[in-house]
Scaffold this active site. Structure first.
Site: not given
Length: 330
Positions: A236, A260, A265, A297
């Site tokens: 996260r 990622d 985000e 992500h």
């Protein structure tokens, strides 16, 4: 029986329709996130499934209104449930469930793939070749069997990553508040996060987002890492303090990173900002660094994982509506 699923993508529809047909249950979908202003859409339904990265919002009355409308549960078809006010939901009598292990391999394989790209300097080679520069000077790679991979959070995903890294010949160490004896054939536990950061050539994060893990990797943590070490985050975004990461990369305190997931985000990922000036200055700076890999992500985004997220979440809804229990309840 009718179930409503929010935030549904096109690639989920086949799995949803297959589940609905197999169970002879009406499953309707929309592409909206679940918030107070969209909550009325669930009226008349027996089950509710959501998937989103932004908090539901509202207050306890929202959850009470769901219960008053006859709903018994609130299911997230993701592992993370930080978007849900779980105490408020439970106080309203709702059972909250998630999908904690839709496919540990999907995220673990992403971490391995990103690690390989970093240690082989593939991102930098791509940039050179895009400029028709085919030289390799200065980009000597490292073999993964010569490295120590440190995993913070050796649960389902972290444990799978440990087995994959071990299979490639790396020495694997791990820090976790819970130790899993079944992993001790592939990794060695260390006593503190600091021990891991000092030893690891690759630091791979696989922790849930909670009060303890938020800001887990800050300026002090980054200063403990080797200057030729890499940081991988497929967990996260808020686990890393992005301001501190940008500063550490600029100062050469670590060799590079693969992200990622990043702080903030929601304003960027799974959206097209082509031709725009990014308002997130940290992400904009990271994108300009040749030793940084950013992906939106997508560690979870595989065929098997998507199907499992749909199937497991709907199975849990059905079980609760039938008065049964599920292992995924909070």
């Amino acid at each position: 029986m009718k179930i409503l699923m929010y935030s549904v993508r096109d690639d989920e529809q086949d799995a949803i329709q297959a589940w609905a047909a197999a169970h002879q249950i009406q499953v309707d979908t929309n592409d909206l996130e679940f918030h107070p202003e969209t909550a009325d859409l669930v009226k008349g339904y027996d089950g509710l499934v959501i998937q989103q990265r932004s908090p539901i919002g509202g207050d306890a009355s929202l959850y009470q209104s769901l219960a008053a409308a006859g709903l018994k549960q609130l299911t997230s078809r993701t592992a993370g449930v930080d978007t849900i006010d779980i105490p408020a939901a439970k106080a309203a009598g709702l059972v909250v469930t998630n999908v904690p292990a839709y496919s540990p391999n999907s995220v673990a394989e992403m971490s391995v793939a990103q690690t390989m790209r970093l240690i082989r300097n593939l991102e930098m080679f791509d940039q050179r070749i895009s400029q028709q520069n085919f030289q390799w000077a200065g980009l000597q790679a490292r073999e993964i069997r010569s490295l120590t991979v440190g995993i913070i959070g050796a649960g389902r995903i972290g444990g799978t990553a440990a087995r994959l890294f071990h299979g490639l010949g790396a020495k694997v160490i791990a820090y976790d508040v819970v130790r899993h004896p079944e992993l001790e054939d592939v990794l060695t536990y260390v006593d503190t996060k600091e021990d891991l950061l000092r030893q690891a050539d690759v630091v791979d994060l696989h922790v849930d987002l909670n009060e303890i893990s938020a800001g887990l990797i800050d300026a002090a943590a980054l200063k403990l890492m080797k200057t030729d070490a890499y940081l991988i985050n497929a967990s996260r975004g808020p686990v890393i303090v992005t301001d501190d990461l940008v500063a550490a990369l600029k100062a050469g305190e670590i060799a590079g990173c693969a992200l990622d997931t990043v702080e903030g985000e929601n304003a960027l990922f799974n959206q097209n900002h082509q031709g725009e000036v990014l308002q997130d200055t940290n992400v904009a700076q990271l994108m300009q660094m040749p030793n940084v890999i950013i992906t939106p992500h997508v560690g979870f985004y595989t065929n098997l994982a998507v199907k499992n997220m749909v199937d497991i979440s709907l199975d849990d809804v059905l079980a609760i509506l039938n008065g049964e229990t599920t292992a995924h309840a909070f």
